[in-house]
Design a protein around this motif. Structure first.
Motif, PDB file in Angstrom:
ATOM      1  N   PRO A  28       0.829  -1.215   0.000  1.00  0.00           N
ATOM      2  CA  PRO A  28       0.000   0.000   0.000  1.00  0.00           C
ATOM      3  C   PRO A  28       0.858   1.258   0.000  1.00  0.00           C
ATOM      4  CG  PRO A  28       0.071  -0.909   2.198  1.00  0.00           C
ATOM      5  CD  PRO A  28       0.807  -1.878   1.304  1.00  0.00           C
ATOM      6  N   SER A  29       0.271   2.306  -0.514  1.00  0.00           N
ATOM      7  CA  SER A  29       0.960   3.588  -0.472  1.00  0.00           C
ATOM      8  C   SER A  29       0.941   4.131   0.945  1.00  0.00           C
ATOM      9  CB  SER A  29       0.282   4.570  -1.431  1.00  0.00           C
ATOM     10  OG  SER A  29      -1.024   4.863  -0.963  1.00  0.00           O
TER      11      SER A  29
ATOM     12  N   LYS B 198      -0.318   6.898   1.936  1.00  0.00           N
ATOM     13  CA  LYS B 198      -1.630   7.463   2.244  1.00  0.00           C
ATOM     14  C   LYS B 198      -2.621   6.378   2.663  1.00  0.00           C
ATOM     15  CE  LYS B 198      -1.208  11.488  -0.705  1.00  0.00           C
ATOM     16  NZ  LYS B 198      -1.736  12.223  -1.870  1.00  0.00           N
ATOM     17  N   THR B 199      -2.594   5.252   1.970  1.00  0.00           N
ATOM     18  CA  THR B 199      -3.484   4.142   2.336  1.00  0.00           C
ATOM     19  C   THR B 199      -3.125   3.599   3.704  1.00  0.00           C
ATOM     20  OG1 THR B 199      -3.637   3.566  -0.003  1.00  0.00           O
ATOM     21  CG2 THR B 199      -4.360   1.910   1.584  1.00  0.00           C
ATOM     22  N   ASP B 200      -1.843   3.481   3.971  1.00  0.00           N
ATOM     23  CA  ASP B 200      -1.373   2.988   5.267  1.00  0.00           C
ATOM     24  C   ASP B 200      -1.839   3.913   6.391  1.00  0.00           C
ATOM     25  OD1 ASP B 200       0.120   1.311   6.996  1.00  0.00           O
ATOM     26  OD2 ASP B 200       1.797   2.731   6.910  1.00  0.00           O
TER      27      ASP B 200
ATOM     28  N   LEU C 121      -4.318   6.116   6.266  1.00  0.00           N
ATOM     29  CA  LEU C 121      -5.773   6.121   6.325  1.00  0.00           C
ATOM     30  C   LEU C 121      -6.311   4.913   7.098  1.00  0.00           C
ATOM     31  CD1 LEU C 121      -8.449   7.417   5.373  1.00  0.00           C
ATOM     32  CD2 LEU C 121      -8.324   5.891   3.411  1.00  0.00           C
ATOM     33  N   LEU C 122      -5.752   3.733   6.862  1.00  0.00           N
ATOM     34  CA  LEU C 122      -6.198   2.550   7.590  1.00  0.00           C
ATOM     35  C   LEU C 122      -5.891   2.660   9.077  1.00  0.00           C
ATOM     36  CD1 LEU C 122      -5.391  -0.373   5.168  1.00  0.00           C
ATOM     37  CD2 LEU C 122      -7.608   0.240   6.082  1.00  0.00           C
TER      38      LEU C 122
END
Length: 117
Positions: free
Chosen positions: A57-58, A60-62, A64-65
């Protein structure tokens, strides 16, 4: 072969635990709201672990989660305050602090990586 077992064993154990809970049922003294809130929290954590292990994951995804998991731990905290459950309150506070600290470390590491580039 051993690497394959080590990589997938944590997911198999969690699935066995879920089927065991379904088979034996939930005790009567547990509030149904707690079951849903904990399922949400551990489901998000499980999703986060799967994405981390199998996909790349990028940042940002990391982040966000992690924020979503922090919000779900806050939901557990509010629910445990409402139902006056001491164990859940302690658990949610510990998880909130731990995941918030891991988010802080991830953001700090991203900033140092960007400064070095």
């Amino acid at each position: 072969m051993l690497n394959f077992f080590n990589k997938y064993s944590k997911y198999v154990v969690l699935l066995i635990f879920i089927f065991e809970i379904i088979y034996f049922g939930i005790p009567d003294y547990v509030q149904p709201v707690f079951v849903y809130v904990y399922l949400l929290f551990f489901g998000l954590a499980y999703l986060f672990a799967i994405i981390q292990d199998f996909f790349n994951p990028s940042e940002k995804t990391d982040i966000l989660l992690r924020v979503v998991i922090i919000i779900s731990s806050l939901v557990i905290m509010i629910t445990s305050i409402y139902y006056k459950s001491t164990f859940s309150l302690i658990f949610s506070m510990i998880m909130f602090m731990a995941i918030s600290f891991s988010l802080y470390l991830a953001i700090k590491q991203n900033k140092t990586n960007k400064q070095q580039d």
